[in-house]
Design an enzyme around this catalytic site. Structure first.
Site, PDB file in Angstrom:
ATOM      1  N   SER A 135      19.026 -12.933  35.488  1.00 18.11           N
ATOM      2  CA  SER A 135      19.220 -13.243  33.805  1.00 18.11           C
ATOM      3  C   SER A 135      20.406 -12.604  33.202  1.00 18.11           C
ATOM      4  CB  SER A 135      17.944 -13.120  32.974  1.00 18.11           C
ATOM      5  OG  SER A 135      17.656 -11.514  33.682  1.00 18.11           O
ATOM      6  N   GLU A 136      21.276 -11.826  34.108  1.00 17.78           N
ATOM      7  CA  GLU A 136      22.271 -11.075  33.514  1.00 17.78           C
ATOM      8  C   GLU A 136      23.162 -11.820  32.296  1.00 17.78           C
ATOM      9  OE1 GLU A 136      20.654  -8.857  37.228  1.00 17.78           O
ATOM     10  OE2 GLU A 136      21.011 -10.888  36.682  1.00 17.78           O
ATOM     11  N   ALA A 137      23.591 -12.798  32.920  1.00 14.27           N
ATOM     12  CA  ALA A 137      24.801 -13.616  32.190  1.00 14.27           C
ATOM     13  C   ALA A 137      24.103 -13.893  30.592  1.00 14.27           C
ATOM     14  CB  ALA A 137      25.162 -14.881  32.972  1.00 14.27           C
ATOM     15  N   LEU A 139      22.848 -11.840  28.989  1.00 17.37           N
ATOM     16  CA  LEU A 139      22.853 -10.716  28.125  1.00 17.37           C
ATOM     17  C   LEU A 139      24.280 -10.007  28.014  1.00 17.37           C
ATOM     18  CD1 LEU A 139      19.943  -8.504  29.411  1.00 17.37           C
ATOM     19  CD2 LEU A 139      20.162  -9.945  27.310  1.00 17.37           C
TER      20      LEU A 139
END
Length: 262
Positions: A135-137, A139
């Protein structure tokens, strides 16, 4: 072995390390990172431990980084951010490099850095209801420190997609892509992990360590003369080892090898 964020238990040559922050879906902070690095370093040195299970309390396996920890990082200097990221990278390396085989017992969802924890393990058993997400992208970030492990486990093409889309995917997809080795109903999770752990501790401890190292060293290498020489040297060395000799002798003599009685 007392820890604030982990539980550690031992039984039948198997150490079980349990992420124990269920109130935050076992998200990791600097304390958990330090404790995971420490415990895997210690387990690596213990002769009575032949396999490690990494699991979690609660409904989730690991939600990645703790939000309060991430808020604190936002105010870090570049140097502080590098040092913090390096500690996370070293934690993952401690799991990956542990000479004992590590089974990920995935009891629930794994997001972001939680997927990195799983990818650093050798064998992955997950409940069928688990969901996964890089899910990093979403954020404005990227899964950099976990990338060496996730790309190996998930594959380059799938990593291109899920790194950039940050889509969640189910356990059936993770199984199809090879990220998960086995998907089971919740009531079969413990029995499946136990069966695999029993198989590991039945085998020669030295051979298991060397087999793990062999895969890590050989994967991705060109099949050239150097690799051929390397593999020949490895088998010659293990044939002459104490456990190599004992294993062959016990098989021919139709008796139990000495390491099973240890």
């Amino acid at each position: 072995m007392q820890y604030e964020t982990l539980g550690v238990a031992f039984a039948d040559h198997v150490a079980t390390v349990t992420l124990n922050r269920p109130d935050v879906r076992n998200a990791f902070n600097e304390k958990m990172i330090a404790e995971l690095t420490s415990v895997f370093g210690l387990l690596d040195t213990r002769d009575d431990v032949r396999a490690v299970v990494l699991t979690a309390n609660g409904k989730a396996f690991c939600a990645g980084a703790d939000l309060n920890w991430m808020k604190k990082m936002a105010g870090f200097s570049d140097e502080e951010n590098r040092a913090d990221a390096l500690r996370l990278a070293q934690m993952l390396a401690a799991i990956y490099r542990c000479r004992k085989p590590v089974i990920a017992r995935v009891n629930g969802d794994a997001y972001a850095g939680g997927m990195g924890l799983i990818a650093a393990c050798d064998i992955v058993v997950a409940v069928e209801t688990a969901r996964f997400c890089l899910s990093e992208a979403r954020l404005g970030l990227m899964p950099a420190t976990i990338a060496p492990y996730v790309i190996r486990a998930l594959g380059e093409q799938a990593s291109r997609r899920y790194f950039t889309t940050a889509e969640a995917f189910d356990c059936a997809t993770a199984l199809r892509l090879g990220f998960v080795g086995e998907a089971v109903p919740e009531d079969k999770l413990d029995a499946t992990v136990r069966q695999i752990a029993d198989s590991l501790v039945t085998n020669s401890p030295n051979a298991v360590r060397e087999c793990k190292r062999l895969v890590q060293d050989v994967a991705g290498r060109a099949i050239d003369e150097a690799l051929i020489e390397d593999t020949a040297t490895r088998i010659a060395r293990i044939r002459a080892s104490d456990e190599g000799r004992e294993g062959v002798a016990s098989f021919l003599e139709k008796r139990t090898p000495a390491w099973r009685a240890a």
